[in-house]
Scaffold this motif. Structure first.
Motif, PDB file in Angstrom:
ATOM      1  N   ASP A 197       0.848  -1.197   0.000  1.00 38.91           N
ATOM      2  CA  ASP A 197       0.000   0.000   0.000  1.00 38.91           C
ATOM      3  C   ASP A 197       0.885   1.250   0.000  1.00 38.91           C
ATOM      4  OD1 ASP A 197      -2.157  -1.629   0.087  1.00 38.91           O
ATOM      5  OD2 ASP A 197      -2.876  -1.009   2.064  1.00 38.91           O
ATOM      6  N   PRO A 198       0.595   2.227  -0.850  1.00 39.65           N
ATOM      7  CA  PRO A 198       1.427   3.439  -0.905  1.00 39.65           C
ATOM      8  C   PRO A 198       1.240   4.315   0.330  1.00 39.65           C
ATOM      9  CG  PRO A 198      -0.499   3.695  -2.298  1.00 39.65           C
ATOM     10  CD  PRO A 198      -0.520   2.263  -1.805  1.00 39.65           C
ATOM     11  N   TRP A 199       2.352   4.772   0.879  1.00 43.99           N
ATOM     12  CA  TRP A 199       2.336   5.678   2.026  1.00 43.99           C
ATOM     13  C   TRP A 199       3.733   6.223   2.232  1.00 43.99           C
ATOM     14  CZ3 TRP A 199       4.834   5.221   6.905  1.00 43.99           C
ATOM     15  CH2 TRP A 199       4.458   6.199   7.836  1.00 43.99           C
ATOM     16  N   ARG A 200       3.836   7.463   2.637  1.00 46.72           N
ATOM     17  CA  ARG A 200       5.130   8.057   2.952  1.00 46.72           C
ATOM     18  C   ARG A 200       5.031   8.748   4.308  1.00 46.72           C
ATOM     19  NH1 ARG A 200       6.562   5.404  -0.624  1.00 46.72           N
ATOM     20  NH2 ARG A 200       8.034   5.819  -2.312  1.00 46.72           N
ATOM     21  N   PRO A 201       6.017   8.543   5.179  1.00 45.56           N
ATOM     22  CA  PRO A 201       5.973   9.177   6.507  1.00 45.56           C
ATOM     23  C   PRO A 201       6.212  10.678   6.432  1.00 45.56           C
ATOM     24  CG  PRO A 201       8.070   8.066   6.181  1.00 45.56           C
ATOM     25  CD  PRO A 201       7.224   7.722   4.990  1.00 45.56           C
ATOM     26  N   ARG A 202       5.557  11.394   7.319  1.00 39.91           N
ATOM     27  CA  ARG A 202       5.805  12.827   7.462  1.00 39.91           C
ATOM     28  C   ARG A 202       6.909  13.065   8.484  1.00 39.91           C
ATOM     29  NH1 ARG A 202      -0.059  14.589   9.181  1.00 39.91           N
ATOM     30  NH2 ARG A 202       0.323  12.688  10.380  1.00 39.91           N
ATOM     31  N   SER A 203       6.916  12.259   9.536  1.00 36.70           N
ATOM     32  CA  SER A 203       7.897  12.409  10.616  1.00 36.70           C
ATOM     33  C   SER A 203       9.125  11.558  10.326  1.00 36.70           C
ATOM     34  CB  SER A 203       7.277  11.977  11.951  1.00 36.70           C
ATOM     35  OG  SER A 203       6.072  12.665  12.204  1.00 36.70           O
ATOM     36  N   ARG A 204      10.195  11.830  11.029  1.00 38.54           N
ATOM     37  CA  ARG A 204      11.408  11.012  10.945  1.00 38.54           C
ATOM     38  C   ARG A 204      11.659  10.263  12.251  1.00 38.54           C
ATOM     39  NH1 ARG A 204      11.766   9.779   6.223  1.00 38.54           N
ATOM     40  NH2 ARG A 204      13.913   9.066   6.524  1.00 38.54           N
ATOM     41  N   LYS A 205      10.743  10.428  13.191  1.00 36.56           N
ATOM     42  CA  LYS A 205      10.823   9.674  14.446  1.00 36.56           C
ATOM     43  C   LYS A 205       9.435   9.131  14.766  1.00 36.56           C
ATOM     44  CE  LYS A 205      12.826  12.750  17.274  1.00 36.56           C
ATOM     45  NZ  LYS A 205      13.569  13.230  18.476  1.00 36.56           N
ATOM     46  N   PHE A 206       9.327   7.809  14.855  1.00 33.03           N
ATOM     47  CA  PHE A 206       8.063   7.177  15.219  1.00 33.03           C
ATOM     48  C   PHE A 206       8.315   5.713  15.586  1.00 33.03           C
ATOM     49  CE2 PHE A 206       8.333   7.586  10.542  1.00 33.03           C
ATOM     50  CZ  PHE A 206       8.433   6.257  10.160  1.00 33.03           C
ATOM     51  N   ILE A 207       7.282   5.068  16.106  1.00 33.82           N
ATOM     52  CA  ILE A 207       7.361   3.646  16.445  1.00 33.82           C
ATOM     53  C   ILE A 207       6.416   2.882  15.537  1.00 33.82           C
ATOM     54  CG2 ILE A 207       6.904   1.904  18.211  1.00 33.82           C
ATOM     55  CD1 ILE A 207       7.776   3.889  20.314  1.00 33.82           C
ATOM     56  N   ILE A 208       6.963   1.907  14.821  1.00 30.13           N
ATOM     57  CA  ILE A 208       6.177   1.053  13.940  1.00 30.13           C
ATOM     58  C   ILE A 208       5.746  -0.175  14.728  1.00 30.13           C
ATOM     59  CG2 ILE A 208       6.182  -0.313  11.830  1.00 30.13           C
ATOM     60  CD1 ILE A 208       8.521   1.463  10.857  1.00 30.13           C
ATOM     61  N   ILE A 209       4.448  -0.444  14.777  1.00 34.83           N
ATOM     62  CA  ILE A 209       3.959  -1.654  15.437  1.00 34.83           C
ATOM     63  C   ILE A 209       3.439  -2.613  14.364  1.00 34.83           C
ATOM     64  CG2 ILE A 209       3.493  -0.683  17.713  1.00 34.83           C
ATOM     65  CD1 ILE A 209       0.579  -0.290  16.865  1.00 34.83           C
ATOM     66  N   GLY A 210       4.104  -3.743  14.230  1.00 33.64           N
ATOM     67  CA  GLY A 210       3.764  -4.707  13.191  1.00 33.64           C
ATOM     68  C   GLY A 210       2.885  -5.829  13.711  1.00 33.64           C
ATOM     69  N   ALA A 211       1.825  -6.148  12.966  1.00 33.46           N
ATOM     70  CA  ALA A 211       0.912  -7.223  13.337  1.00 33.46           C
ATOM     71  C   ALA A 211       0.118  -7.646  12.095  1.00 33.46           C
ATOM     72  CB  ALA A 211      -0.031  -6.763  14.448  1.00 33.46           C
TER      73      ALA A 211
END
Length: 208
Positions: free
Chosen positions: A38-52
């Motif tokens: 799915d297309p998406w680009r982050p705006r921030s350069r600091k975040f936590i990715i939660i994978g599930a």
């Protein structure tokens, strides 16, 4: 700041030969499997990715490929003893962030220190904690994000159809019930009726 301040520095910007070889093989394998992202680009350069949901060791391959395609350099927590020579540089370049997991060293506080010290950090966490699933999600990621003032980025994967995606960024309110309901709603939208989603909002009042 935690006394493990030597752990706060990021990896070098130029990869070693070993890292380039390992990443090259992983990315080639990911591309050969023809995943749809799915297309998406982050705006921030600091975040936590939660994978599930975390159901397979192949999840690691997907997230390496997906984050590379989206311009994200993922990081992960690792036991500090894994960063000893001769693996120090390789572990850091692969995104490893050493933490001390003991009763006297709060890993959540350690990661908040790391977030505060860096201009860029995209930390991947598997809140289920196991491929078999769990009765409730671990909530350390939530306390890290809240303490560091960074958003949560949900990430999902469906091995049956080789499709997955990340985003959007979820800015936390500090109301745990509200925040976890929003996180669950995102995953329910992507994989409706999946049995793992009940664990997201189960036991959210527990301290863990």
């Amino acid at each position: 700041m935690a006394r493990w301040s030597g752990f706060l520095k990021p990896a070098r910007t130029r990869y070693s030969l070993m890292t380039r070889l390992v990443r090259g093989v992983l990315l080639a394998l990911f591309r050969s499997q023809r995943w749809t992202l799915d297309p998406w680009r982050p705006r921030s350069r600091k975040f936590i990715i939660i994978g599930a949901p975390h159901t397979s060791n192949w999840d690691f391959l997907f997230f390496i490929g997906a984050t590379d395609a989206l311009g994200i350099r993922p990081a992960f927590m690792g036991k500090h003893s894994l960063f000893r020579w001769p693996m120090t540089r390789f572990m850091r370049e692969m995104g490893g962030v050493p933490v001390v997991r003991s009763a006297s060293h709060n890993y959540v506080e350690q990661m908040i220190d790391v977030f505060n010290a860096r201009d860029e950090l995209m930390l991947v966490v598997a809140p289920e904690g196991t491929r078999k699933g769990a009765a409730k999600w671990k909530t350390g990621f939530y306390h890290m994000a809240l303490g560091a003032g960074v958003p949560i980025v949900p990430a999902w994967v469906d091995h049956a159809v080789r499709r997955g995606g990340l985003g959007p960024e979820i800015v936390l309110t500090g109301n745990k019930a509200v925040d976890f309901a929003r996180i669950r709603a995102y995953f329910e939208e992507k994989l409706p009726g999946h049995p793992r989603w009940q664990a997201i909002t189960a036991g959210i009042d527990d301290d863990d």
